[in-house]
Design a protein around this motif. Structure first.
Motif, short mmCIF file in Angstrom:
data_model
loop_
_atom_site.label_atom_id
_atom_site.label_comp_id
_atom_site.label_asym_id
_atom_site.label_seq_id
_atom_site.Cartn_x
_atom_site.Cartn_y
_atom_site.Cartn_z
N ALA A 232 0.83 -1.21 0.00
CA ALA A 232 0.00 0.00 0.00
C ALA A 232 0.86 1.25 0.00
O ALA A 232 0.56 2.23 -0.70
CB ALA A 232 -0.92 -0.02 1.21
N MET A 237 -1.28 4.51 -1.11
CA MET A 237 -2.68 4.32 -0.75
C MET A 237 -2.77 3.75 0.65
O MET A 237 -1.77 3.25 1.20
CB MET A 237 -3.36 3.31 -1.70
CG MET A 237 -3.33 3.63 -3.16
SD MET A 237 -4.04 2.28 -4.13
CE MET A 237 -3.60 2.81 -5.79
N SER A 238 -3.97 3.84 1.22
CA SER A 238 -4.22 3.11 2.46
C SER A 238 -4.41 1.64 2.11
O SER A 238 -4.63 1.29 0.95
CB SER A 238 -5.47 3.65 3.15
OG SER A 238 -6.63 3.31 2.42
N THR A 239 -4.35 0.78 3.11
CA THR A 239 -4.54 -0.65 2.84
C THR A 239 -5.95 -0.93 2.31
O THR A 239 -6.14 -1.80 1.47
CB THR A 239 -4.29 -1.48 4.11
OG1 THR A 239 -5.13 -1.00 5.17
CG2 THR A 239 -2.82 -1.40 4.53
N ARG A 240 -6.95 -0.17 2.80
CA ARG A 240 -8.31 -0.35 2.29
C ARG A 240 -8.42 0.09 0.84
O ARG A 240 -9.08 -0.58 0.03
CB ARG A 240 -9.30 0.42 3.15
CG ARG A 240 -9.51 -0.18 4.54
CD ARG A 240 -10.60 0.54 5.29
NE ARG A 240 -10.84 -0.06 6.60
CZ ARG A 240 -11.76 0.36 7.44
NH1 ARG A 240 -12.55 1.40 7.11
NH2 ARG A 240 -11.93 -0.24 8.62
N GLN A 241 -7.80 1.24 0.52
CA GLN A 241 -7.82 1.70 -0.87
C GLN A 241 -7.14 0.68 -1.78
O GLN A 241 -7.62 0.38 -2.88
CB GLN A 241 -7.10 3.04 -0.98
CG GLN A 241 -7.88 4.23 -0.43
CD GLN A 241 -7.05 5.50 -0.52
OE1 GLN A 241 -5.87 5.51 -0.17
NE2 GLN A 241 -7.67 6.57 -1.00
N LEU A 242 -6.02 0.14 -1.31
CA LEU A 242 -5.30 -0.84 -2.10
C LEU A 242 -6.18 -2.07 -2.38
O LEU A 242 -6.25 -2.55 -3.52
CB LEU A 242 -4.03 -1.28 -1.37
CG LEU A 242 -3.22 -2.39 -2.05
CD1 LEU A 242 -2.58 -1.87 -3.33
CD2 LEU A 242 -2.17 -2.96 -1.11
N ARG A 244 -9.44 -2.29 -2.42
CA ARG A 244 -10.52 -1.96 -3.35
C ARG A 244 -10.01 -1.86 -4.78
O ARG A 244 -10.62 -2.38 -5.71
CB ARG A 244 -11.20 -0.64 -2.94
CG ARG A 244 -12.10 -0.75 -1.72
CD ARG A 244 -13.03 0.45 -1.62
NE ARG A 244 -12.28 1.69 -1.43
CZ ARG A 244 -11.96 2.21 -0.25
NH1 ARG A 244 -12.32 1.58 0.86
NH2 ARG A 244 -11.30 3.34 -0.16
N ARG A 245 -8.86 -1.17 -4.95
CA ARG A 245 -8.30 -1.00 -6.29
C ARG A 245 -7.89 -2.34 -6.90
O ARG A 245 -8.11 -2.59 -8.09
CB ARG A 245 -7.10 -0.06 -6.23
CG ARG A 245 -7.44 1.42 -6.06
CD ARG A 245 -7.94 2.04 -7.36
NE ARG A 245 -6.94 1.94 -8.42
CZ ARG A 245 -5.92 2.78 -8.59
NH1 ARG A 245 -5.76 3.80 -7.74
NH2 ARG A 245 -5.08 2.62 -9.59
#
Length: 318
Positions: A232, A237-242, A244-245
């Motif tokens: 991430a 990115m944040s781990t959550r954004q990563l 999702r992406r």
């Protein structure tokens, strides 16, 4: 299961047709204890012999219910509706107790006949998504060589049709005969259907620059521990954004992606190097040979050694 009918429908493709004719249509009685092989015939819409197999007995679709095993070869257009007469004949044969086997995209004929509803099935990996989308009641398995669900069988693409045909021989005559036939055909011995379709996965299509750079960074360090947080950070990115992406653009989460890449790296090293399984385990981040074997078998259905035997690229001095 001695009476075998090969359906030569209008969309049939030559490769799978030839495989079925070679396995069942050539007398191999010398391999069997009783000295007998299959009673093989082709089935065409009106019983006219096929130009591909002019010497084989030919009968009309309507007589298909008399056979023990029906073989449906691949179709050249998975989007086209199969001949209703063919669908009716295959359905009637199944209702009469016949074993039905589809080779490669012949699975679409069985699907149209409703014979795969609430069953597991496979087809060529390139068409698995289309099969699942069009027939949601089928449990599509794009990761195996062939499936066996009751009296209905399906195979993956091309040469996996030979694996399914050998499986039917194995079912009828046992491993000794099936492996003896495999030697005659100069092909690897009988393989269980749970082995994976060895598909070269594409790199990461459609991935944005930041994520693409982060994945390239990880691929260059597969021999080291890599955390989701590190990945991430590389992608900013944040781990959550990563997560999702990656689900949106790669089709899997970070940990699943890392696992897939480590297995892919192991495949490459097994194919192209003489490194031991222990050395390959270290180089792809699996740690030990035991760990690599466990994950390799779980993912691909074979051991690293078996994979190397089949896929190793010979060196010039081999």
């Amino acid at each position: 299961m001695t009476r075998v009918g090969l359906v030569l429908h209008e969309q049939a493709m030559l490769y799978e047709t030839a495989i079925a004719a070679e396995v069942f249509g050539v007398d191999r009685g010398d391999l069997t204890p009783a000295g007998k092989w299959y009673d093989f015939a082709t089935y065409t819409p009106d019983g006219t012999p096929s130009a591909w197999l002019p010497g084989a007995a030919a009968r009309p679709y309507e007589a298909l219910a008399e056979v023990d095993t029906v073989l449906v070869p691949s179709v050249d257009d998975v989007d086209a509706q199969p001949d209703p007469a063919l669908v009716d004949a295959v359905t009637a044969a199944h209702a009469a107790g016949a074993r039905i086997a589809a080779l490669c995209t012949g699975t679409f004929v069985l699907a149209a006949a409703g014979l795969l509803d609430d069953r597991h099935a496979t087809t060529h990996w390139m068409h698995a998504d289309a099969l699942a989308a069009r027939f949601p009641h089928i449990g599509v398995r794009a990761d195996v060589l062939y499936t066996s669900d009751g009296s209905v069988f399906t195979s993956a693409g091309k040469t996996a049709a030979l694996d399914l045909c050998l499986h039917l021989v194995y079912t009828d005559f046992g491993a000794t005969v099936a492996n003896g036939l495999a030697r005659r055909l100069v092909t690897p011995a009988y393989r269980a259907g749970g082995q994976a379709q060895f598909v070269a996965s594409p790199a990461d299509p459609g991935v944005g620059d930041r994520l693409g750079d982060a994945l390239a960074w990880a691929r260059a360090r597969l021999d080291r521990p890599i955390t989701v947080r590190q990945l991430a950070e590389q992608a900013a990115m944040s781990t959550r954004q990563l997560a999702r992406r990656m689900h949106a653009e790669v089709g899997s989460g970070p940990l699943d992606w890392l696992h897939r890449e480590r297995i892919r790296r192991a495949q490459e090293l097994l194919e192209r190097t003489d490194a031991s399984v222990e050395q390959i385990a270290n180089r792809c981040g699996m740690g030990t040979a035991t760990t690599l074997r466990r994950h390799f078998v779980r993912t691909l259905g074979v051991t690293p050694t078996t994979y190397r035997t089949v896929f190793r690229t010979p060196r010039r001095d081999d």
